[in-house]
Enzyme design. Sequence first.
Site, PDB file in Angstrom:
ATOM      1  N   GLU A   1       2.000  -4.825  17.023  1.00 47.86           N
ATOM      2  CA  GLU A   1       1.691  -3.802  16.012  1.00 47.86           C
ATOM      3  C   GLU A   1       0.237  -3.381  16.174  1.00 47.86           C
ATOM      4  OE1 GLU A   1       2.510  -5.928  12.364  1.00 47.86           O
ATOM      5  OE2 GLU A   1       0.796  -7.267  12.620  1.00 47.86           O
TER       6      GLU A   1
ATOM      7  N   THR B   1       0.869  -1.165   0.000  1.00 47.90           N
ATOM      8  CA  THR B   1       0.000   0.000   0.000  1.00 47.90           C
ATOM      9  C   THR B   1       0.905   1.213   0.000  1.00 47.90           C
ATOM     10  OG1 THR B   1      -1.598  -1.280   1.280  1.00 47.90           O
ATOM     11  CG2 THR B   1      -1.929   1.092   1.185  1.00 47.90           C
TER      12      THR B   1
ATOM     13  N   LYS C   1       4.395  -8.862   3.851  1.00 44.40           N
ATOM     14  CA  LYS C   1       3.027  -8.343   3.792  1.00 44.40           C
ATOM     15  C   LYS C   1       2.226  -9.247   2.862  1.00 44.40           C
ATOM     16  CE  LYS C   1       0.843  -3.769   3.555  1.00 44.40           C
ATOM     17  NZ  LYS C   1       0.441  -3.453   4.923  1.00 44.40           N
TER      18      LYS C   1
END
Lengths: 286, 286
Positions: free
Chosen positions: A180, A35, A147
Amino acid sequence: MTANTIIPVLINGATEDRVSSLDRGLLYGDGLFETIAVSNGEPVYWSRHMARLQAGCERLGIPWVDADRLADEARGLLQGVDRCVLKIVVTRGTGGRGYRPPPEPQPTRIIQRHPWPDFPARCGEQGVTVRLCEQRLGYNPLLAGIKHLNRLDQVMARQEWTDPDIMEGLMADTNGNLIEGTMSNLFVVQDQVLITPELGRCGVAGIMRAAVMELAGELPLQVALRDFGMTALLQADEVFLTNSVIGIWPVVRLGEHSWPKGKATQQLQQRLADLHREGNRRHDQG
Amino acid sequence: MTANTIIPVLINGATEDRVSSLDRGLLYGDGLFETIAVSNGEPVYWSRHMARLQAGCERLGIPWVDADRLADEARGLLQGVDRCVLKIVVTRGTGGRGYRPPPEPQPTRIIQRHPWPDFPARCGEQGVTVRLCEQRLGYNPLLAGIKHLNRLDQVMARQEWTDPDIMEGLMADTNGNLIEGTMSNLFVVQDQVLITPELGRCGVAGIMRAAVMELAGELPLQVALRDFGMTALLQADEVFLTNSVIGIWPVVRLGEHSWPKGKATQQLQQRLADLHREGNRRHDQG
């Protein structure tokens, strides 16, 4: 993104917004994504995103796609657009026998141009309230850091709250270490040391996380990769979150506990803003 | 399935084989699936598969799709087909804001008709060789048991070997408990007790696993849900694997260790074959 926003998409270079229902990205989450913030028409930290995507492909055994071709395709999708979010998905494509990948995968490249999200400016300026999610992150050292498309943990966690005043949920691993946020990396500052979890067993190693660690080196701020739990979080001098789109969000509240928007956080935000202005100036002159 | 096999597909009831690249099934693995054996034109254990799919939807917060409609659509795809594998995928559809699901998801229903896989008949008759995978299953109690689309663990595990004589890989959790195979559930028989892992923290609760536990109750065979590790596996009297398509495969070898194709395993295979013959006879008369 609202349901009726039109998202321009390129799939394997073609103006196309659908993929085969046999794509392993859909069937197994067998792929990766990035992203990427786009500012002044330029993808920010493009090379870092490409490096992580390539590392992810290597980890999963997906042949690396040509980064130059991805860059060309992204450029095509960004023409005349100043500010947006680019989402790049690479899957292993179709084929194989059940979970077993095909011997010569033909990856699927998807590039989507999303509108810039309308997070309130006050999130960066005044800081955000967060919560602790019930959903935990299991250990998975072979998949940690990259990711990949297996993101149900984050979906489940993000589903835990609807209060619009809570901007992010923190996620712990199964041993109680904070790892996170659902969409961000977590930092604390304690006694002039910037600490973020190591992410060797779970979590996503964010591009902005790496950028912020580098910026910290330019300030008189030590950096430590270290696991910490709730007690250390509550005792921290400063807490903040990072991701490629939000940049740095100070965390100022979790339940009854509050933190100030600290000095190190502000310095890092300032340094990041300067960097982007420099990047934009270079771009304006180029 | 080879790359050029044509797989008939229905998506939301339409003859269509592609989904939006914005589907959350692709972006996050935000959905579930079922792999259903079709014998004599009838999906085997249809109601059990529907019950698990519905339970999965409830767990993920995906509105349940109409099972009657799914049944109609499946019937349409099965016309004139005797033996195949039906794959049903239900995703949360498109929309939402990042990981956050949309308030009123419109699920995507995908039904695919795959050819019956060409596993050699000797796998069930003589048993199979397995290996222990390096990829571990992390703890994830909120997602354990259901058959969701986050299957990178299985893809990574299945990628560990290419030896065609090894038919399955066993997967342990991060604490060394054996949980399942990459595509199957794991059973051992020890002193006339049939033992299979409990799957409260990871693993998929297979339809054939449940069916075999029920069949065991008809034999003089106690059933226990219990974690066990490598030592118990090697000491077991019998070991076998189950899934909806393979039925029961005796495990006869792992590295240097071998097991006989045991009596309980054979009785369960026999009982399962009888059941299917009964099912087929009812179908022939129906």
